[in-house]
Design a protein around this motif. Structure first.
Motif, PDB file in Angstrom:
ATOM      1  N   ALA A 149       5.114   8.106 -13.219  1.00 21.54           N
ATOM      2  CA  ALA A 149       5.707   9.400 -12.889  1.00 21.54           C
ATOM      3  C   ALA A 149       5.691   9.715 -11.396  1.00 21.54           C
ATOM      4  O   ALA A 149       6.547  10.449 -10.919  1.00 21.54           O
ATOM      5  CB  ALA A 149       4.973  10.506 -13.657  1.00 21.54           C
ATOM      6  N   HIS A 150       4.737   9.160 -10.648  1.00 15.51           N
ATOM      7  CA  HIS A 150       4.529   9.624  -9.278  1.00 15.51           C
ATOM      8  C   HIS A 150       4.614   8.567  -8.184  1.00 15.51           C
ATOM      9  O   HIS A 150       4.605   8.916  -7.004  1.00 15.51           O
ATOM     10  CB  HIS A 150       3.174  10.329  -9.172  1.00 15.51           C
ATOM     11  CG  HIS A 150       3.074  11.527 -10.062  1.00 15.51           C
ATOM     12  ND1 HIS A 150       3.706  12.712  -9.790  1.00 15.51           N
ATOM     13  CD2 HIS A 150       2.443  11.706 -11.240  1.00 15.51           C
ATOM     14  CE1 HIS A 150       3.451  13.582 -10.745  1.00 15.51           C
ATOM     15  NE2 HIS A 150       2.688  12.985 -11.649  1.00 15.51           N
ATOM     16  N   VAL A 151       4.662   7.313  -8.543  1.00  8.00           N
ATOM     17  CA  VAL A 151       4.720   6.259  -7.521  1.00  8.00           C
ATOM     18  C   VAL A 151       6.160   5.745  -7.452  1.00  8.00           C
ATOM     19  O   VAL A 151       6.644   5.116  -8.393  1.00  8.00           O
ATOM     20  CB  VAL A 151       3.731   5.115  -7.836  1.00  8.00           C
ATOM     21  CG1 VAL A 151       3.842   4.010  -6.800  1.00  8.00           C
ATOM     22  CG2 VAL A 151       2.305   5.662  -7.874  1.00  8.00           C
ATOM     23  N   PRO A 152       6.855   6.000  -6.325  1.00 11.24           N
ATOM     24  CA  PRO A 152       8.270   5.651  -6.226  1.00 11.24           C
ATOM     25  C   PRO A 152       8.545   4.202  -5.827  1.00 11.24           C
ATOM     26  O   PRO A 152       9.609   3.901  -5.309  1.00 11.24           O
ATOM     27  CB  PRO A 152       8.776   6.621  -5.159  1.00 11.24           C
ATOM     28  CG  PRO A 152       7.608   6.779  -4.252  1.00 11.24           C
ATOM     29  CD  PRO A 152       6.410   6.767  -5.158  1.00 11.24           C
ATOM     30  N   TRP A 192      -0.261  12.414  -2.880  1.00 11.49           N
ATOM     31  CA  TRP A 192       0.400  12.012  -4.114  1.00 11.49           C
ATOM     32  C   TRP A 192      -0.463  12.234  -5.347  1.00 11.49           C
ATOM     33  O   TRP A 192       0.044  12.506  -6.422  1.00 11.49           O
ATOM     34  CB  TRP A 192       0.910  10.578  -4.036  1.00 11.49           C
ATOM     35  CG  TRP A 192      -0.142   9.529  -4.106  1.00 11.49           C
ATOM     36  CD1 TRP A 192      -0.974   9.146  -3.131  1.00 11.49           C
ATOM     37  CD2 TRP A 192      -0.456   8.693  -5.229  1.00 11.49           C
ATOM     38  NE1 TRP A 192      -1.790   8.135  -3.551  1.00 11.49           N
ATOM     39  CE2 TRP A 192      -1.481   7.843  -4.836  1.00 11.49           C
ATOM     40  CE3 TRP A 192       0.053   8.605  -6.516  1.00 11.49           C
ATOM     41  CZ2 TRP A 192      -2.029   6.903  -5.712  1.00 11.49           C
ATOM     42  CZ3 TRP A 192      -0.489   7.673  -7.370  1.00 11.49           C
ATOM     43  CH2 TRP A 192      -1.522   6.827  -6.949  1.00 11.49           C
ATOM     44  N   ASP A 204      -2.308  14.747  -5.860  1.00 11.34           N
ATOM     45  CA  ASP A 204      -2.306  16.167  -6.152  1.00 11.34           C
ATOM     46  C   ASP A 204      -1.031  16.623  -6.842  1.00 11.34           C
ATOM     47  O   ASP A 204      -0.977  17.723  -7.383  1.00 11.34           O
ATOM     48  CB  ASP A 204      -2.498  16.978  -4.870  1.00 11.34           C
ATOM     49  CG  ASP A 204      -3.837  16.681  -4.219  1.00 11.34           C
ATOM     50  OD1 ASP A 204      -4.800  16.399  -4.941  1.00 11.34           O
ATOM     51  OD2 ASP A 204      -3.901  16.713  -2.980  1.00 11.34           O
ATOM     52  N   ARG A 205       0.002  15.816  -6.811  1.00 13.26           N
ATOM     53  CA  ARG A 205       1.280  16.193  -7.428  1.00 13.26           C
ATOM     54  C   ARG A 205       1.175  16.095  -8.945  1.00 13.26           C
ATOM     55  O   ARG A 205       0.630  15.152  -9.475  1.00 13.26           O
ATOM     56  CB  ARG A 205       2.399  15.278  -6.942  1.00 13.26           C
ATOM     57  CG  ARG A 205       2.643  15.425  -5.463  1.00 13.26           C
ATOM     58  CD  ARG A 205       3.807  14.556  -5.038  1.00 13.26           C
ATOM     59  NE  ARG A 205       3.662  14.316  -3.606  1.00 13.26           N
ATOM     60  CZ  ARG A 205       3.829  13.148  -3.026  1.00 13.26           C
ATOM     61  NH1 ARG A 205       4.170  12.106  -3.714  1.00 13.26           N
ATOM     62  NH2 ARG A 205       3.673  13.018  -1.733  1.00 13.26           N
ATOM     63  N   ALA A 206       1.714  17.054  -9.622  1.00 11.52           N
ATOM     64  CA  ALA A 206       1.658  17.021 -11.092  1.00 11.52           C
ATOM     65  C   ALA A 206       3.056  16.936 -11.668  1.00 11.52           C
ATOM     66  O   ALA A 206       4.015  17.200 -11.069  1.00 11.52           O
ATOM     67  CB  ALA A 206       0.959  18.258 -11.617  1.00 11.52           C
ATOM     68  N   HIS A 220       0.675   8.334 -15.067  1.00  9.35           N
ATOM     69  CA  HIS A 220       0.675   8.964 -13.748  1.00  9.35           C
ATOM     70  C   HIS A 220       1.351   8.049 -12.729  1.00  9.35           C
ATOM     71  O   HIS A 220       2.147   8.506 -11.910  1.00  9.35           O
ATOM     72  CB  HIS A 220      -0.760   9.293 -13.316  1.00  9.35           C
ATOM     73  CG  HIS A 220      -0.827  10.242 -12.179  1.00  9.35           C
ATOM     74  ND1 HIS A 220      -0.847  11.593 -12.361  1.00  9.35           N
ATOM     75  CD2 HIS A 220      -0.847  10.032 -10.843  1.00  9.35           C
ATOM     76  CE1 HIS A 220      -0.892  12.186 -11.167  1.00  9.35           C
ATOM     77  NE2 HIS A 220      -0.895  11.259 -10.237  1.00  9.35           N
TER      78      HIS A 220
END
Length: 71
Positions: free
Chosen positions: A31-34, A67, A69-71, A28
């Protein structure tokens, strides 16, 4: 054995600890932390302050609001 407080988080975190710092799985996190990693020799490390800045919305990356909540 007396209870001892945990030491503070290190400034540079390997991906497992960076994900734990954010409270999510490694997959996770990746995939989601830029937040870009920093390469120190052959190690890829994430700067805790850069993660904090992203979470606080103090940097130029996409907002951290929602962030999880993003899948």
């Amino acid at each position: 054995m007396p209870d001892r407080p945990l030491p503070g988080w290190p400034r540079l975190l390997p991906r497992r600890l960076a994900a734990a710092y954010c409270g999510v799985s490694v997959n996770h996190f990746l995939a989601h932390v830029p937040v870009a990693c920093v390469e120190v020799g052959t190690k890829k490390l994430w700067d805790r302050r850069a993660i904090d800045a992203w979470l606080d919305g103090d940097d130029n990356s996409p907002s951290a609001e929602g962030w999880l909540d993003r899948a």
